[in-house]
Design a protein around this motif. Structure first.
Motif, PDB file in Angstrom:
ATOM      1  N   ALA A 271       1.243  -1.266   0.054  1.00  0.00           N
ATOM      2  CA  ALA A 271      -0.117   0.337   0.355  1.00  0.00           C
ATOM      3  C   ALA A 271       0.850   0.969   0.177  1.00  0.00           C
ATOM      4  CB  ALA A 271      -0.360   0.160   1.040  1.00  0.00           C
ATOM      5  N   GLU A 272       2.191   1.222   0.948  1.00  0.00           N
ATOM      6  CA  GLU A 272       3.010   2.327   0.562  1.00  0.00           C
ATOM      7  C   GLU A 272       3.444   1.945  -0.624  1.00  0.00           C
ATOM      8  OE1 GLU A 272       4.965   5.648   2.378  1.00  0.00           O
ATOM      9  OE2 GLU A 272       2.807   4.903   2.373  1.00  0.00           O
ATOM     10  N   ALA A 273       3.995   1.230  -0.810  1.00  0.00           N
ATOM     11  CA  ALA A 273       4.300   1.335  -2.364  1.00  0.00           C
ATOM     12  C   ALA A 273       4.013   2.192  -3.647  1.00  0.00           C
ATOM     13  CB  ALA A 273       5.577  -0.401  -2.826  1.00  0.00           C
ATOM     14  N   VAL A 274       2.832   1.329  -3.330  1.00  0.00           N
ATOM     15  CA  VAL A 274       1.577   2.456  -4.476  1.00  0.00           C
ATOM     16  C   VAL A 274       1.484   3.272  -4.559  1.00  0.00           C
ATOM     17  CG1 VAL A 274      -1.077   2.531  -4.910  1.00  0.00           C
ATOM     18  CG2 VAL A 274       1.057   0.193  -4.932  1.00  0.00           C
ATOM     19  N   SER A 285      -0.764  11.238  -3.870  1.00  0.00           N
ATOM     20  CA  SER A 285      -0.764  10.198  -2.608  1.00  0.00           C
ATOM     21  C   SER A 285      -2.750   9.020  -2.767  1.00  0.00           C
ATOM     22  CB  SER A 285      -0.610  10.921  -1.427  1.00  0.00           C
ATOM     23  OG  SER A 285      -1.628  11.325  -0.821  1.00  0.00           O
ATOM     24  N   GLY A 286      -3.427   9.708  -3.261  1.00  0.00           N
ATOM     25  CA  GLY A 286      -5.250   9.213  -3.344  1.00  0.00           C
ATOM     26  C   GLY A 286      -5.242   8.341  -4.038  1.00  0.00           C
ATOM     27  N   ARG A 287      -4.585   7.997  -5.437  1.00  0.00           N
ATOM     28  CA  ARG A 287      -4.381   7.954  -6.403  1.00  0.00           C
ATOM     29  C   ARG A 287      -4.691   6.666  -6.517  1.00  0.00           C
ATOM     30  NH1 ARG A 287      -6.480  10.857 -11.033  1.00  0.00           N
ATOM     31  NH2 ARG A 287      -7.606   8.915 -11.460  1.00  0.00           N
ATOM     32  N   GLY A 288      -4.037   5.286  -5.648  1.00  0.00           N
ATOM     33  CA  GLY A 288      -3.310   4.690  -5.405  1.00  0.00           C
ATOM     34  C   GLY A 288      -4.446   3.326  -6.308  1.00  0.00           C
ATOM     35  N   ARG A 289      -5.158   3.193  -5.910  1.00  0.00           N
ATOM     36  CA  ARG A 289      -5.920   2.304  -6.631  1.00  0.00           C
ATOM     37  C   ARG A 289      -6.103   2.380  -7.995  1.00  0.00           C
ATOM     38  NH1 ARG A 289     -10.776   2.371  -8.766  1.00  0.00           N
ATOM     39  NH2 ARG A 289     -12.875   0.056  -8.675  1.00  0.00           N
ATOM     40  N   TYR A 290      -6.317   4.066  -8.637  1.00  0.00           N
ATOM     41  CA  TYR A 290      -5.868   4.038 -10.102  1.00  0.00           C
ATOM     42  C   TYR A 290      -4.925   3.506 -10.868  1.00  0.00           C
ATOM     43  CZ  TYR A 290      -5.546   6.857 -14.298  1.00  0.00           C
ATOM     44  OH  TYR A 290      -4.663   7.096 -15.429  1.00  0.00           O
ATOM     45  N   VAL A 291      -3.808   4.074  -9.982  1.00  0.00           N
ATOM     46  CA  VAL A 291      -2.246   2.938 -10.458  1.00  0.00           C
ATOM     47  C   VAL A 291      -2.368   2.449 -10.302  1.00  0.00           C
ATOM     48  CG1 VAL A 291       0.024   3.396  -9.453  1.00  0.00           C
ATOM     49  CG2 VAL A 291      -1.237   5.414  -9.535  1.00  0.00           C
ATOM     50  N   ARG A 292      -2.542   1.560  -9.084  1.00  0.00           N
ATOM     51  CA  ARG A 292      -2.907  -0.107  -9.020  1.00  0.00           C
ATOM     52  C   ARG A 292      -3.477  -1.062 -10.555  1.00  0.00           C
ATOM     53  NH1 ARG A 292      -1.642  -3.422  -3.887  1.00  0.00           N
ATOM     54  NH2 ARG A 292      -1.531  -0.995  -3.505  1.00  0.00           N
ATOM     55  N   MET A 293      -4.515  -0.772 -10.640  1.00  0.00           N
ATOM     56  CA  MET A 293      -5.357  -0.688 -11.592  1.00  0.00           C
ATOM     57  C   MET A 293      -4.767  -1.020 -12.769  1.00  0.00           C
ATOM     58  SD  MET A 293      -9.314  -0.175 -12.695  1.00  0.00           S
ATOM     59  CE  MET A 293      -8.983   1.628 -12.536  1.00  0.00           C
ATOM     60  N   VAL A 294      -4.650   0.391 -12.673  1.00  0.00           N
ATOM     61  CA  VAL A 294      -3.528   0.750 -14.986  1.00  0.00           C
ATOM     62  C   VAL A 294      -2.443   0.884 -14.816  1.00  0.00           C
ATOM     63  CG1 VAL A 294      -3.657   3.275 -16.046  1.00  0.00           C
ATOM     64  CG2 VAL A 294      -5.652   2.476 -15.226  1.00  0.00           C
TER      65      VAL A 294
END
Length: 303
Positions: A271-274, A285-294
């Motif tokens: 989670a911190e890495a993302v 910093s609040g776009r982790g889900r998007y970054v992980r998905m894309v």
């Protein structure tokens, strides 16, 4: 003196802060289209302050009837919400009644996944080898694609990077994060940590770009305007095989995956890495889900 619909919406959007040239151009085109629609429907003196939900719903249905894509309509609604916030109607802009869902254009499953994937080293090597036969255009491609791959740049950021190269060279030599400020999305500068495994390669790419800029009179693409430069680079990418699923944006995906793996090796939890990767990419910093998905698509077992 009364302002036109176009002027009133553009001014309201500017009240929310300046954006990139491309964003402003997109807003201008949309607000002009909204103005034409308002005149045709005889909505008198339409402004962000008096725009009604019913009027906007009619515009959405009008756009759908003309074949405007689902994603484009979402973008247009985002421009409406910016204008609403610009005239002090932030609560209205963020209400459920003015959401994409309320207008029937909610994000569908997979909407934000995107059409690109990470470009492999084999694919990049083959593309750069092909570019060797394309003269000056080919050299531009080799330099820009290397910058994108080693520094995680968007195409426009690479095209406009000439003024940052000296500072990037110093940062790489001193093993410090680089700052990307030219050509960024929304005009937002960001810092990015270059993975140790890419640092030497990035330094070579930056120095090659400096040599090219010197030959081109301070530019990385020999073109008369930014639009011409974007078109020239895009066409050269296609000629070299970086098109469609493996368009040049996929070089940024490859960098992101390298940066994520580096954070994991440094001991950061997923989670911190993302979160850190999202900031490196300029998404916040609040776009982790998007970054992980894309960006991390295809390596989810690691993410």
């Amino acid at each position: 003196m009364k302002q036109s619909t176009l002027t009133s919406f553009m001014q309201a959007a500017l009240n929310e802060g300046k954006k990139s040239t491309r964003t402003r151009a997109e807003r201008h085109a949309f607000y002009a289209d909204l103005e034409a629609f308002a005149k045709a429907r005889r909505f008198s003196d339409l402004t962000p302050a008096n725009l009604t939900r019913r009027q906007l719903q009619q515009y959405v249905e009008h756009a759908q009837a003309r074949g405007v894509s689902h994603r484009s309509i979402q973008n247009r609604l985002a421009h409406i919400r910016v204008a609403l916030r610009g005239v002090g109607l932030g609560a209205k802009a963020e209400s459920k009644e003015w959401s994409n869902d309320a207008f029937g254009v909610a994000s569908l499953r997979g909407d934000r996944v995107g059409k690109h994937r990470a470009v492999t080293e084999i694919e990049l090597t083959a593309a750069q080898a092909h570019a060797g036969a394309l003269g000056d255009r080919g050299m531009e491609f080799i330099v820009l694609s290397a910058l994108q791959r080693c520094l995680g740049l968007r195409a426009q950021e690479a095209i406009q990077a000439a003024g940052s190269l000296a500072a990037w060279e110093r940062c790489l030599v001193q093993n410090r994060p680089i700052t990307v400020s030219e050509g960024t999305k929304g005009g937002r500068a960001r810092t990015a940590v270059v993975p140790e495994g890419l640092r030497e390669r990035a330094l070579i790419a930056v120095r090659a770009a400096q040599d090219l800029a010197q030959r081109h009179g301070g530019k990385l693409v020999d073109a008369s305007s930014l639009k011409a430069a974007r078109d020239r680079y895009r066409h050269t990418c296609a000629a070299c095989g970086l098109v469609g699923e493996v368009a040049s944006h996929g070089l940024r995906y490859a960098w992101a995956q390298d940066r994520y793996r580096a954070y994991q090796r440094e001991g950061f939890a997923p989670a911190e890495a993302v979160r850190r990767l999202s900031e490196d990419l300029g998404h916040g910093s609040g776009r982790g889900r998007y970054v992980r998905m894309v960006y991390l698509r295809g390596m989810r077992d690691e993410a």
